[in-house]
Design a protein around this motif. Sequence first.
Motif, PDB file in Angstrom:
ATOM      1  N   GLY A 132       1.886  14.975   2.903  1.00 15.21           N
ATOM      2  CA  GLY A 132       1.080  15.435   3.580  1.00 15.21           C
ATOM      3  C   GLY A 132      -0.307  14.305   3.464  1.00 15.21           C
ATOM      4  O   GLY A 132      -1.619  14.780   3.653  1.00 15.21           O
ATOM      5  N   SER A 133       0.058  13.375   2.158  1.00 14.50           N
ATOM      6  CA  SER A 133      -1.147  12.585   2.271  1.00 14.50           C
ATOM      7  C   SER A 133      -1.078  11.674   2.935  1.00 14.50           C
ATOM      8  O   SER A 133      -2.531  10.861   3.116  1.00 14.50           O
ATOM      9  N   SER A 134      -0.203  11.098   4.162  1.00  9.66           N
ATOM     10  CA  SER A 134      -0.131  10.120   5.235  1.00  9.66           C
ATOM     11  C   SER A 134      -0.893   9.279   5.018  1.00  9.66           C
ATOM     12  O   SER A 134      -2.409   8.319   5.894  1.00  9.66           O
ATOM     13  N   PRO A 135      -0.077   8.004   4.324  1.00 12.28           N
ATOM     14  CA  PRO A 135      -0.604   6.698   4.363  1.00 12.28           C
ATOM     15  C   PRO A 135      -1.044   5.903   5.278  1.00 12.28           C
ATOM     16  O   PRO A 135       0.028   6.070   6.074  1.00 12.28           O
ATOM     17  N   ASP A 136      -1.815   5.403   6.186  1.00  9.87           N
ATOM     18  CA  ASP A 136      -1.937   4.822   7.357  1.00  9.87           C
ATOM     19  C   ASP A 136      -2.616   3.364   6.914  1.00  9.87           C
ATOM     20  O   ASP A 136      -2.569   2.908   7.664  1.00  9.87           O
ATOM     21  N   ALA A 137      -3.123   2.901   5.776  1.00 11.91           N
ATOM     22  CA  ALA A 137      -3.976   1.374   6.149  1.00 11.91           C
ATOM     23  C   ALA A 137      -3.741   0.659   4.788  1.00 11.91           C
ATOM     24  O   ALA A 137      -3.546   1.516   3.571  1.00 11.91           O
ATOM     25  N   LEU A 138      -3.260  -0.231   4.913  1.00  9.55           N
ATOM     26  CA  LEU A 138      -3.352  -1.274   3.437  1.00  9.55           C
ATOM     27  C   LEU A 138      -4.015  -2.720   3.580  1.00  9.55           C
ATOM     28  O   LEU A 138      -4.581  -3.286   4.759  1.00  9.55           O
ATOM     29  N   ALA A 139      -4.642  -2.504   2.077  1.00 13.64           N
ATOM     30  CA  ALA A 139      -5.514  -4.212   2.386  1.00 13.64           C
ATOM     31  C   ALA A 139      -5.151  -4.474   0.186  1.00 13.64           C
ATOM     32  O   ALA A 139      -5.414  -4.181   0.000  1.00 13.64           O
ATOM     33  N   PHE A 140      -4.750  -5.973   0.887  1.00 18.49           N
ATOM     34  CA  PHE A 140      -4.730  -6.649  -0.908  1.00 18.49           C
ATOM     35  C   PHE A 140      -5.865  -6.905  -1.121  1.00 18.49           C
ATOM     36  O   PHE A 140      -7.095  -7.686  -0.473  1.00 18.49           O
ATOM     37  N   SER A 141      -6.580  -7.214  -2.185  1.00 17.03           N
ATOM     38  CA  SER A 141      -7.289  -8.090  -2.384  1.00 17.03           C
ATOM     39  C   SER A 141      -6.938  -9.094  -2.721  1.00 17.03           C
ATOM     40  O   SER A 141      -6.388 -10.278  -2.728  1.00 17.03           O
ATOM     41  N   PRO A 142      -7.168 -10.632  -2.029  1.00 18.17           N
ATOM     42  CA  PRO A 142      -7.614 -11.500  -2.264  1.00 18.17           C
ATOM     43  C   PRO A 142      -6.781 -12.186  -3.442  1.00 18.17           C
ATOM     44  O   PRO A 142      -6.208 -13.262  -3.709  1.00 18.17           O
ATOM     45  N   ASP A 143      -7.028 -11.969  -4.688  1.00 18.36           N
ATOM     46  CA  ASP A 143      -6.463 -12.386  -5.405  1.00 18.36           C
ATOM     47  C   ASP A 143      -4.993 -12.123  -5.325  1.00 18.36           C
ATOM     48  O   ASP A 143      -4.318 -12.579  -6.886  1.00 18.36           O
ATOM     49  N   GLY A 144      -4.626 -11.366  -4.964  1.00 19.93           N
ATOM     50  CA  GLY A 144      -3.397 -10.322  -5.023  1.00 19.93           C
ATOM     51  C   GLY A 144      -3.504  -8.855  -6.087  1.00 19.93           C
ATOM     52  O   GLY A 144      -2.052  -8.364  -6.339  1.00 19.93           O
ATOM     53  N   SER A 145      -4.648  -9.112  -6.908  1.00 23.37           N
ATOM     54  CA  SER A 145      -4.035  -8.559  -7.919  1.00 23.37           C
ATOM     55  C   SER A 145      -3.579  -6.645  -7.826  1.00 23.37           C
ATOM     56  O   SER A 145      -3.638  -5.948  -8.485  1.00 23.37           O
ATOM     57  N   ARG A 146      -4.607  -6.584  -6.700  1.00 26.54           N
ATOM     58  CA  ARG A 146      -4.816  -4.833  -6.146  1.00 26.54           C
ATOM     59  C   ARG A 146      -4.097  -4.751  -4.652  1.00 26.54           C
ATOM     60  O   ARG A 146      -4.764  -5.443  -3.896  1.00 26.54           O
ATOM     61  N   LEU A 147      -3.575  -3.916  -4.101  1.00 31.99           N
ATOM     62  CA  LEU A 147      -3.116  -3.457  -3.021  1.00 31.99           C
ATOM     63  C   LEU A 147      -4.173  -2.221  -3.318  1.00 31.99           C
ATOM     64  O   LEU A 147      -3.650  -0.994  -3.454  1.00 31.99           O
ATOM     65  N   TYR A 148      -4.750  -1.977  -2.290  1.00 31.79           N
ATOM     66  CA  TYR A 148      -5.595  -0.550  -1.666  1.00 31.79           C
ATOM     67  C   TYR A 148      -4.485   0.028  -0.566  1.00 31.79           C
ATOM     68  O   TYR A 148      -4.577  -0.652   1.145  1.00 31.79           O
ATOM     69  N   VAL A 149      -4.699   1.409  -0.870  1.00 27.18           N
ATOM     70  CA  VAL A 149      -3.575   1.890   0.015  1.00 27.18           C
ATOM     71  C   VAL A 149      -4.290   3.301   0.871  1.00 27.18           C
ATOM     72  O   VAL A 149      -5.462   4.096  -0.288  1.00 27.18           O
ATOM     73  N   ALA A 150      -4.603   4.037   2.225  1.00 29.66           N
ATOM     74  CA  ALA A 150      -5.282   4.312   2.571  1.00 29.66           C
ATOM     75  C   ALA A 150      -4.311   5.926   2.981  1.00 29.66           C
ATOM     76  O   ALA A 150      -3.663   6.293   3.281  1.00 29.66           O
ATOM     77  N   ASN A 151      -4.625   7.286   1.803  1.00 27.31           N
ATOM     78  CA  ASN A 151      -4.280   8.448   1.854  1.00 27.31           C
ATOM     79  C   ASN A 151      -4.717   8.879   2.920  1.00 27.31           C
ATOM     80  O   ASN A 151      -5.750   9.624   2.605  1.00 27.31           O
ATOM     81  N   ALA A 152      -4.952   8.874   4.052  1.00 28.87           N
ATOM     82  CA  ALA A 152      -5.665   9.217   5.240  1.00 28.87           C
ATOM     83  C   ALA A 152      -5.495  10.452   5.274  1.00 28.87           C
ATOM     84  O   ALA A 152      -7.233  11.628   4.862  1.00 28.87           O
TER      85      ALA A 152
END
Length: 362
Positions: free
Chosen positions: A275-295
């Motif tokens: 039920g978390s439903s991840p639906d979007a992704l974005a990297f930080s420009p330096d590649g150190s973090r990946l952000y995931v939207a858990n809708a």
Amino acid sequence: MVRRFVIVVLGWMAVGATAEAVTPGLLPTQQRVQAIGKEVDLGLFPVGIALSSDGRLILATNNGFLYQSLMVIDTETLTTVKHQMGALASNVLFIGVALSPDGRTGYASGHTESAQDVVYAVTLAPGPTLTVGANITFPLGSFPAGMAMAPDGKQLYVAENLGNKLAIVDIQSQSITAEIPIGRQPWGVAVHPSLPQVYVTNRVDRTVSIIDTGTLSIIGTVPTGNGPNAIVVSPNGAKIFVANANSDDLTVFDVNHPDSVRQISLSPFADARPGSSPDALAFSPDGSRLYVANAWDNAVVVVVPDTETVQGSIPTGWYPSAIAVSPNNRRLFITNMKGARTYPRTSKRQTLDFKVNKNLGG
């Protein structure tokens, strides 16, 4: 050294300075959401955003049931301009949105009121301004969905969700030059920064198709979790990450070894029900973090790509649907599809919605 980060809440949209908490909102589920960040009002149901390479402009697609629009946000002033697409209650936009390398030409997937499948082309500028240009025509019934721009800006790669193909659009001629059959119901598209490869998620098949853009052929098919949607390539080009909405996890594989598939759980705790439903992704420009939207968790999960571990979560508004990170790594832009909270349907606050419910019921 202390890193200061700004979150901007879009579409309500949240923009990540050191962020202040927003007043809690009570959802129909009796859950309270308390996002952090600065708020920017967008249109109804913002689904996708694209951030310009200089970080100055954002193109957003608002896919509400009453009216749909394309919108530009000037990230320096947090001012907006909106262009309504289609008449009242027309469904003319879908999930795809992309920008040219210079960030001044935008593209959005959809179809016209006469049911012609198209990709809309617009020009945008600081201020902000938004001008709608000529449409790029797609085959009837193809249903353009996710898209991604080639690094040199010469091609736009578009998933044909009901056509089960990847379309290649020549930007100069504004026309489709090739269509490549892939899996069923393709959704998200990502382009490798240096290799001639494009990656497309196939929701029904639960796979990723790897396409060689030189030979225009599929060179690999990678299994994913349930409901693959968003897909990104790490900035260094080494790894592919896929969000799986129905299994609450990420699929990861190495570009040089596509058979090296593994999963990263995004569930809020062990043995949690789906039920978390991840639906979007974005990297930080330096590649150190990946952000995931858990809708459905109303949160953005922070993943460390090198170790493939979850670092923590950032509280958002209601149903985060898209993410972008500024070029300087200091601002995180998050659209919240359903806003910050629920509101009563009143003629003052929601004029169109109020009239529809008063006249038609519901």
